[in-house]
Design a protein around this motif. Structure first.
Motif, PDB file in Angstrom:
ATOM      1  N   LEU A 139       0.808  -1.180   0.041  1.00 39.50           N
ATOM      2  CA  LEU A 139       0.134   0.180  -0.052  1.00 39.50           C
ATOM      3  C   LEU A 139       0.940   1.244  -0.060  1.00 39.50           C
ATOM      4  O   LEU A 139       0.553   2.187  -0.645  1.00 39.50           O
ATOM      5  CB  LEU A 139      -1.022   0.021   1.222  1.00 39.50           C
ATOM      6  N   LEU A 140       1.964   1.235   0.793  1.00 39.44           N
ATOM      7  CA  LEU A 140       2.723   2.190   1.030  1.00 39.44           C
ATOM      8  C   LEU A 140       3.534   2.602  -0.442  1.00 39.44           C
ATOM      9  O   LEU A 140       3.525   3.935  -1.095  1.00 39.44           O
ATOM     10  CB  LEU A 140       3.865   2.122   1.870  1.00 39.44           C
ATOM     11  N   LYS A 141       3.844   1.616  -1.207  1.00 42.18           N
ATOM     12  CA  LYS A 141       4.503   1.855  -2.578  1.00 42.18           C
ATOM     13  C   LYS A 141       3.480   2.394  -3.445  1.00 42.18           C
ATOM     14  O   LYS A 141       3.827   3.232  -4.541  1.00 42.18           O
ATOM     15  CB  LYS A 141       5.157   0.672  -3.087  1.00 42.18           C
ATOM     16  N   ASP A 142       2.289   2.100  -3.384  1.00 44.58           N
ATOM     17  CA  ASP A 142       1.061   2.175  -4.427  1.00 44.58           C
ATOM     18  C   ASP A 142       0.824   3.649  -4.146  1.00 44.58           C
ATOM     19  O   ASP A 142       0.926   4.300  -5.092  1.00 44.58           O
ATOM     20  CB  ASP A 142       0.020   1.096  -4.192  1.00 44.58           C
ATOM     21  N   TRP A 143       0.526   3.983  -3.100  1.00 43.13           N
ATOM     22  CA  TRP A 143       0.169   5.535  -2.780  1.00 43.13           C
ATOM     23  C   TRP A 143       1.315   6.246  -3.005  1.00 43.13           C
ATOM     24  O   TRP A 143       0.943   7.500  -3.214  1.00 43.13           O
ATOM     25  CB  TRP A 143      -0.403   5.366  -1.193  1.00 43.13           C
ATOM     26  N   ASN A 144       2.526   6.113  -2.583  1.00 48.51           N
ATOM     27  CA  ASN A 144       3.503   6.858  -2.900  1.00 48.51           C
ATOM     28  C   ASN A 144       3.838   7.373  -4.243  1.00 48.51           C
ATOM     29  O   ASN A 144       4.445   8.226  -4.686  1.00 48.51           O
ATOM     30  CB  ASN A 144       4.866   6.278  -2.305  1.00 48.51           C
ATOM     31  N   GLN A 145       2.972   6.445  -5.369  1.00 44.67           N
ATOM     32  CA  GLN A 145       2.920   7.009  -6.661  1.00 44.67           C
ATOM     33  C   GLN A 145       2.343   8.112  -6.758  1.00 44.67           C
ATOM     34  O   GLN A 145       2.313   8.955  -7.968  1.00 44.67           O
ATOM     35  CB  GLN A 145       2.661   5.834  -7.814  1.00 44.67           C
ATOM     36  N   LYS A 146       1.150   8.366  -5.909  1.00 45.14           N
ATOM     37  CA  LYS A 146       0.184   9.486  -6.097  1.00 45.14           C
ATOM     38  C   LYS A 146       0.550  10.603  -5.144  1.00 45.14           C
ATOM     39  O   LYS A 146      -0.005  11.570  -5.619  1.00 45.14           O
ATOM     40  CB  LYS A 146      -1.295   8.827  -5.675  1.00 45.14           C
ATOM     41  N   ILE A 147       1.065  10.489  -4.040  1.00 46.98           N
ATOM     42  CA  ILE A 147       1.176  11.329  -3.034  1.00 46.98           C
ATOM     43  C   ILE A 147       2.456  10.980  -2.445  1.00 46.98           C
ATOM     44  O   ILE A 147       2.988  10.045  -2.215  1.00 46.98           O
ATOM     45  CB  ILE A 147       0.115  11.663  -2.099  1.00 46.98           C
ATOM     46  N   ASN A 148       3.197  12.168  -2.055  1.00 46.25           N
ATOM     47  CA  ASN A 148       4.611  12.231  -1.582  1.00 46.25           C
ATOM     48  C   ASN A 148       4.344  11.573  -0.002  1.00 46.25           C
ATOM     49  O   ASN A 148       4.255  12.229   0.902  1.00 46.25           O
ATOM     50  CB  ASN A 148       5.362  13.389  -1.653  1.00 46.25           C
TER      51      ASN A 148
END
Length: 238
Positions: free
Chosen positions: A31-40
């Motif tokens: 989840l961290l890696k996935d969301w990190n593509q959208k927000i910092n």
């Protein structure tokens, strides 16, 4: 190999490790890696670094005596949920509140809590200075934790308002903090706290020495603290 990093790290820290714990950390990483593509959320994207510098680092506060205790914890400036969520994953008895000023990070944390099926978790969007004056949260927690980057005197004004008398604030700091602690002692005392202990722990698998400053809350705080939003950082207590 990556999971072995976690398992060996937990063994070194003398903490329990199970397939359930492992699965939750894998889901959290994804989840961290996935969301990190959208927000910092984090600058750390390598799997092993996530395991070591986020997950293992977060649980350094735990040991054989306290990994199963039932306490209320608030994580101030939680960012990607560190250290609050890893502490909760290891010790499900914790009642955890996570506070962050960015709405999108709270949205991310909400999905993490749902996917990992974490119970007794509250997520708050807002500033520490505001919620530290809120009677629902002021001096209500056994423990406050924070890995936020700020001088200790500033961080203490953000965090100590949440701590009950007799509880403590655990500030995650890097190696060279002797002068910072010395410069912050007067401010911490004004906030009803005193530096009780400095834990020095080597981060498993590295030569990094993490220091956790344990600040005990020995008396109720003056109502003027925390000051209005922005004031602690612009005009730090001395």
């Amino acid at each position: 190999m990556l999971i072995k990093t976690m398992e060996e790290g937990f063994k070194q820290l003398k903490l329990p490790y199970s397939s359930e714990t492992e699965n939750k950390f894998i889901k959290y990483r994804d989840l961290l890696k996935d969301w990190n593509q959208k927000i910092n959320i984090t600058s750390i994207e390598d799997d092993e670094e996530i395991y070591v510098k986020h997950f293992l680092d977060s649980v350094l506060l735990l040991n054989e005596e306290n990994f199963n205790e039932k306490k209320s914890i608030i994580d101030v400036g939680t960012g990607g949920g560190f250290p609050g969520f890893p502490l909760k994953i290891v010790n499900d008895n914790y009642i955890v509140t996570l506070l962050d000023s960015l709405r999108k990070r709270i949205d991310f944390l909400s999905e993490v809590a749902e996917v990992l099926e974490l119970k007794n978790v509250e997520l708050i969007h807002g500033r520490a200075e505001d919620f530290g004056q809120n009677i629902k949260y002021r001096e209500k927690f056994d423990i406050c934790v924070s890995r936020a980057v700020a001088p200790l005197n500033v961080l203490s004004e953000y965090c100590l308002p949440f701590v009950k008398v007799g509880g403590y604030f655990a500030a995650y700091k890097s190696e060279n903090i002797s002068q910072e602690i010395k410069d912050s002692e007067s401010a911490i005392n004004k906030l009803g706290g005193n530096v009780k202990e400095i834990k020095e722990i080597c981060l498993p698998g590295t030569d990094i020495v993490r220091k956790i400053v344990i600040i005990e809350k020995f008396e109720q705080m003056n109502n003027k603290y925390p000051r209005k939003a922005g004031k602690p950082s612009k005009d730090p207590l001395i």
